[in-house]
Structure formats: structure tokens, C-alpha cells
Design a protein around this motif. Sequence first.
Motif, PDB file in Angstrom:
ATOM      1  N   ILE A   9      82.594  29.623  56.375  1.00  0.00           N
ATOM      2  CA  ILE A   9      83.464  29.954  55.240  1.00  0.00           C
ATOM      3  C   ILE A   9      84.853  29.453  55.586  1.00  0.00           C
ATOM      4  O   ILE A   9      85.409  29.801  56.627  1.00  0.00           O
ATOM      5  CB  ILE A   9      83.494  31.463  54.978  1.00  0.00           C
ATOM      6  N   THR A  10      85.434  28.612  54.728  1.00  0.00           N
ATOM      7  CA  THR A  10      86.738  28.012  54.976  1.00  0.00           C
ATOM      8  C   THR A  10      87.711  28.489  53.919  1.00  0.00           C
ATOM      9  O   THR A  10      87.413  28.452  52.717  1.00  0.00           O
ATOM     10  CB  THR A  10      86.650  26.480  54.933  1.00  0.00           C
ATOM     11  N   ASP A  11      88.903  28.928  54.349  1.00  0.00           N
ATOM     12  CA  ASP A  11      89.970  29.304  53.407  1.00  0.00           C
ATOM     13  C   ASP A  11      91.288  28.879  54.010  1.00  0.00           C
ATOM     14  O   ASP A  11      91.312  28.088  54.966  1.00  0.00           O
ATOM     15  CB  ASP A  11      89.916  30.787  53.098  1.00  0.00           C
ATOM     16  N   TYR A  12      92.401  29.415  53.508  1.00  0.00           N
ATOM     17  CA  TYR A  12      93.712  28.972  53.980  1.00  0.00           C
ATOM     18  C   TYR A  12      93.962  29.365  55.429  1.00  0.00           C
ATOM     19  O   TYR A  12      94.855  28.850  56.094  1.00  0.00           O
ATOM     20  CB  TYR A  12      94.827  29.545  53.076  1.00  0.00           C
ATOM     21  N   ARG A  13      93.133  30.344  55.883  1.00  0.00           N
ATOM     22  CA  ARG A  13      93.335  30.756  57.281  1.00  0.00           C
ATOM     23  C   ARG A  13      92.486  29.911  58.245  1.00  0.00           C
ATOM     24  O   ARG A  13      92.546  30.093  59.437  1.00  0.00           O
ATOM     25  CB  ARG A  13      92.966  32.222  57.439  1.00  0.00           C
ATOM     26  N   GLY A  14      91.700  29.030  57.718  1.00  0.00           N
ATOM     27  CA  GLY A  14      90.890  28.170  58.561  1.00  0.00           C
ATOM     28  C   GLY A  14      89.420  28.383  58.304  1.00  0.00           C
ATOM     29  O   GLY A  14      89.026  29.061  57.342  1.00  0.00           O
ATOM     30  N   ALA A  15      88.574  27.860  59.147  1.00  0.00           N
ATOM     31  CA  ALA A  15      87.125  27.951  58.997  1.00  0.00           C
ATOM     32  C   ALA A  15      86.596  29.062  59.869  1.00  0.00           C
ATOM     33  O   ALA A  15      87.012  29.236  61.016  1.00  0.00           O
ATOM     34  CB  ALA A  15      86.471  26.626  59.370  1.00  0.00           C
TER      35      ALA A  15
END
Length: 317
Positions: A9-15
Motif C-alpha cells: 500500500i503506497t501513500d504520501y508517507r511511502g510504501a
Amino acid sequence: MRNHYQITITDYRGARHFTLNQLMRHGLLTALAVLALILVAGSAIIHELTGRVGNLNDELAELEAERTRVEAERQTLAAERDQLESEVSDKTMALLALGDELENIEIMIGLRAEPERPLAQRVDTASQTAFEKRLMLNSIPSGLPLQSERVTSEFGMRRHPIEGHMALHGGIDFSAPRGTPIYATADGVIEWAGHHESSGMGKMIRLMHNYGFSTVYGHLDQIEVKPGNYVRRGDLIGYSGNTGASTGPHLHYEVRHLNRRLDPATFLRWSISEYDILFANEDRIEWESLVEIIRSKARATERPSLLPVQSWSATLP
């Protein structure tokens, strides 16, 4: 065969990486399947309930339509009943008015229902036993209907106190304060006990006696009997008042025979001590045949002591 799976799962905080083994995958699929089954079953139930609600709404609409139809029929029948009652009342009043007109003519020209009969053809009161006389006094109106002898309007033609025209006054008016006790003047059964609009009598009692006699008590304040009640001579039936077409508290009292109004004056005086006055003064009744009926009834009575008659003053409280 792989025993686990990796989910990234990838978001603005990283993968971020997650591992889902096969057991968890099967549990998740099972849960999803159960949830789907629940949703399908719920939808089916909701659809079924919706259909039932629709059917109930249809039945309710039909019942409401039926209720509306029945109510309309009831109102129609009520209107027809009211019309019939009005027609009966109108015909009754027309019949009474016709009788009044006939009596008016008789009074104005001095005509009687039959010519004066010779004394020899009158009732032989001397041959009547005391029991026969008492039986007649119980069965035929006699005495005062209240403890007052103050007459304010007698029987006969007079100017109507409210309408102003000449008309037959078919009874006697007694001056009586509101609440004066009123008593039956003979044994009988109550035919009418209530407000009588068409006659102007207000609260009225009509008491049916034997041998075609009846009495009427009008303008009452309170009624103590109901239609169908049997009463004895001297029983309390109501209290005087000022109801109906009345100019003041009083009692309007009538004596009738076969619905024909008679002058109550002689009936008021009729008693054991003045027994002959009724037969001498009221010749519009076939007294001879009536006395024979009374005599036959008296002879057939095995225990005449069961029918005591007291003087009128003793019957009043």
C-alpha cells in the motif's frame, strides 16, 4: 504453491508492505460470502415485506371504501327514517288538529257527540258494589295530579297566550312552582316520557290507562318514569316546570278517551263521595257498556282485597 501473499500500500508517507497468508485469505473470502448471502437474503426479505405491505395497503383501501359505502348507506337510511318520522309526526298533528277543529265546532254550536240521554238510561250507580266503584276509580283518571287546585286556564276555547289566535285549550293548566311533584291519576303504562317538540308541551308524559283512557302531563321540568313503565294511581311520575311553549311554570293536564280530549274538570272531582258526577256530566262515553265490563271483571276477581283504593289525599305524600 505459495502459502502467503504480499500486499503493498503506497501513500504520501511511502510504501508499506503486508503479508496475507492463505488462511486469512480464505477467512476473508468466507466472510465476504456470508455478508453477500446476508445482503441477498435481506433484500429478499425486504422485497417480500414490501409486497405484503402493498397488499395490506390495498386491503386497507378496500376496507376504507367499504366503510365509506356503509356510512353513506347509514346516512341515507337515517335520512329516510327522519323523513318517515317527520311524516308520521305531521300526520299525527294533522289528525289532532282535525280533532281539535271538530271539538271547536261542537263547543261553538253546542253540539254533543250524541243527544242528552234520559236519566233512566244512565248508569245505575246504585247497583254497583263498592269494589266495582273502586276498580273504576283505579282504572279511569280521577282526582288531582298535584297538590294544587289553582287553575289558571280551563278547558275550552281561548286566545292562545303565545300565538294570539283563538284555539281549543285541550286541558287544564294548574299554577305550580317549578319542581312541584306530579302524580298519576290512574293505573296505567307510560307511552311517552320525554321532550315533545311538535306539540309545544316541552317535557311531556303520556300515560295510557284501561278502556281507552289516557292522560297527558305537559311542560314538566323533570321526568321520573320511562316508556313502558307501569304505574299505579298516586305514583310520582315527574315534577312541574316551564319547558316547551310556556309563559310560566305550570302543569298542563289532559284527559282523553280514544285520543279525544275531554274536559278534565269533572274527572278531577270524581271520587267515591262524588261518584255520580262523572256519568251525569260526561255523556260522550258509553258508560253503560263500560260498567258492564267492570262488573264482569269484578266478579271474575277472586281476591278483591288485593285492589285497595284509598282516598286521593291519602295517596299523596
